[in-house]
Design a protein around this motif. Structure first.
Motif, mmCIF file in Angstrom:
data_model
loop_
_atom_site.group_PDB
_atom_site.id
_atom_site.type_symbol
_atom_site.label_atom_id
_atom_site.label_comp_id
_atom_site.label_asym_id
_atom_site.label_seq_id
_atom_site.Cartn_x
_atom_site.Cartn_y
_atom_site.Cartn_z
ATOM 1 N N ILE A 35 -23.007 30.444 -12.130
ATOM 2 C CA ILE A 35 -22.060 30.147 -13.195
ATOM 3 C C ILE A 35 -22.508 30.910 -14.436
ATOM 4 N N VAL A 36 -21.630 31.762 -14.925
ATOM 5 C CA VAL A 36 -21.934 32.617 -16.066
ATOM 6 C C VAL A 36 -21.000 32.242 -17.210
ATOM 7 N N GLY A 37 -21.556 32.026 -18.404
ATOM 8 C CA GLY A 37 -20.743 31.659 -19.550
ATOM 9 C C GLY A 37 -20.687 30.148 -19.739
ATOM 10 N N ILE A 79 -14.168 33.531 -10.661
ATOM 11 C CA ILE A 79 -13.075 32.661 -11.081
ATOM 12 C C ILE A 79 -13.604 31.714 -12.141
ATOM 13 N N ARG A 80 -12.813 31.505 -13.185
ATOM 14 C CA ARG A 80 -13.218 30.548 -14.208
ATOM 15 C C ARG A 80 -13.169 29.133 -13.645
ATOM 16 N N ASP A 120 -14.869 29.720 -20.823
ATOM 17 C CA ASP A 120 -15.218 31.034 -20.276
ATOM 18 C C ASP A 120 -16.173 30.948 -19.094
ATOM 19 N N ALA A 121 -16.653 29.761 -18.768
ATOM 20 C CA ALA A 121 -17.583 29.620 -17.648
ATOM 21 C C ALA A 121 -16.900 30.043 -16.356
ATOM 22 N N ALA A 122 -17.544 30.943 -15.616
ATOM 23 C CA ALA A 122 -16.953 31.476 -14.391
ATOM 24 C C ALA A 122 -17.991 31.516 -13.284
#
Length: 447
Positions: free
Chosen positions: A101-103, A428-429, A107-109
């Motif tokens: 999970i990035v962000g 995908i967010r 905006d976490a995707a």
């Protein structure tokens, strides 16, 4: 994301971490991840597996049945596939099967192969079913879940499922597979988000072009070596694309979005009897997606030639991938390829092909159920519109047993996210994926 959603996200990430990679040559497939994936579904979704029957078809495809109060009348079929395309690890900014999970916040995707294509839908469907079973919901109609294991290659799993349903006399009232998404700006001039629901999909065929010669040393090449003849054929195909036209589903799409556009788009889209030919000529210049909406496309993909840099190729070969617009045929496209290449010594072989799918209606009760689920779960401002699915999906096999076959992925995707399909950095967010679960809940509840 809230603590309530964390278990669902954890299940999604666990399934994304299983590398169910399909390959054209099935002897190269590592089957253990597929076995692991099927076992994980049973463990992660206990209520669904206690309530629905489950069959393993063609080795690793899955068919679930949730009996409804009205029995087998007009059942709902929700489709997805568990296989993913191969990856080139070094191209990815984040490991393709780590499901990181990035962000933060909206905006976490989740970055992973299959996040959109197509485990995003598969897991969202199972989350919706698990939640509804826990809530005590019982469907009116039978609900089937059809999960293929080789959609990215042969599609044999889905074909086997269709054969099984046909043998049992099952005639689905509504089939929904992956396809268009909720998008912004896909249609010129449209200011509202649109849910692009495929009412048909283009046909697909592969043509092999082969040039042959005697071979020899590269220091003494002939006037027209095999590689040059092959390159000339590819160039002719590129310089003479298939003609453009507005097919009925695209015509319906423009008519649907016309009220949501300013002038002059409103007049152009609303008077296609007059403006259609001009619009068909302009759309290819606006991008790859709009080009594919209005013509059959052909592109050379695989190329092969000599085995060494100083050796003349005795055989030079190219694979040409052709996607057929509604109304075109495999036979007609093959004849046009031969005419455009105009080289009787070049071998042109149709390796395999399927004509475009039948067109499903964009009116009636099944269509209204999809549009209602979009409105209720994804947003009242979203306009649901028919369109032609540009790629091929397993849903094409279901058209022999169902008239209402649609292709829609219930996620609001940006242009960059759509570009990640079959490419590096697929993602995908999290919030977008969670809303997709709500779509499947709403569709099942309306069925």
């Amino acid at each position: 994301m809230t603590p309530t959603n964390e278990p669902a996200i954890a299940r999604f990430r666990e399934l994304l971490q299983i590398p169910t990679v399909s390959r054209t040559d099935e002897s190269e497939i590592q089957w253990q991840p597929f076995d692991d994936f099927l076992a994980a579904l049973v463990r992660l979704y206990p209520r669904a597996h206690e309530t629905l029957s489950r069959e393993v078809v063609d080795g690793h495809s899955l068919l679930y049945r949730w009996p409804g109060a009205r029995g087998g009348e007009d059942p709902l079929v929700l489709m997805a596939h568990l296989d993913v395309v191969p990856v080139v690890d070094e191209e990815w900014e984040h490991p393709p099967f780590a499901a990181e999970i990035v962000g933060t916040g909206p905006d976490a995707a989740i970055h992973a192969r299959g996040a959109i294509d197509d485990k995003g839908s598969l897991v969202a469907i199972l989350e919706a079913v698990e939640q509804l079973v826990a809530d005590g919901f019982a469907p009116e109609r039978d609900v089937y879940l059809s999960f293929g294991h080789n959609e990215e290659t042969a599609g044999g799993g889905a074909r086997a499922i269709v054969a099984l349903l046909r043998e049992r006399g099952v005639r689905p009232g509504l089939v929904l597979d992956e396809g268009g998404a909720v998008v912004d700006g896909a249609v010129p001039g449209v200011s509202v988000p649109t849910a692009m629901v495929g009412v048909a999909e283009r046909g697909v065929m592969t043509v092999h072009l082969t040039a042959r010669e005697a071979g020899g040393h590269a220091s003494t090449p002939p006037a027209m070596p095999a590689t040059a003849r092959l390159a000339r054929a590819i160039d002719r195909l590129h310089r003479h694309p298939f003609p453009t036209r507005i097919a009925p589903p695209v015509r319906a799409m423009f008519a649907t979005v016309a009220p949501h556009t300013p002038q002059p788009f409103r007049w152009i889209f609303g008077h296609l009897a007059v403006t259609g030919p001009l619009l068909a000529a302009v759309l290819p210049r606006l991008g790859a997606e709009t080009n594919a909406m209005v013509r059959t496309t052909a592109v050379a993909t695989e190329l092969s030639g000599a085995p060494g840099e100083n050796v003349l190729a005795t055989t030079a070969r190219a694979s040409v991938n052709i996607r057929l617009l509604t109304g075109d045929t495999v036979a007609g496209a093959a004849e046009r390829v031969r005419r455009v290449i105009a080289d009787p010594e070049l071998e042109i072989e149709v390796r395999h092909g399927s004509d475009p799918s039948p067109v499903s209606p964009w009116r009636g009760e099944p269509w209204r159920r999809i549009a209602g689920a979009v409105r209720d779960a994804l947003g009242e401002e979203i306009v649901t519109t028919p369109y032609i699915q540009l790629g091929a999906s397993d849903s094409r096999w279901f058209t022999v047993i169902a008239e209402n076959v649609y292709r829609f992925t219930p996620f609001h995707l940006t242009r960059a996210e759509r570009d990640g399909l079959h490419s590096h950095d697929e993602r995908i967010r999290v919030d977008v994926w969670l809303r997709g679960i709500g779509f499947y809940r709403a569709l099942i509840a309306a069925s």
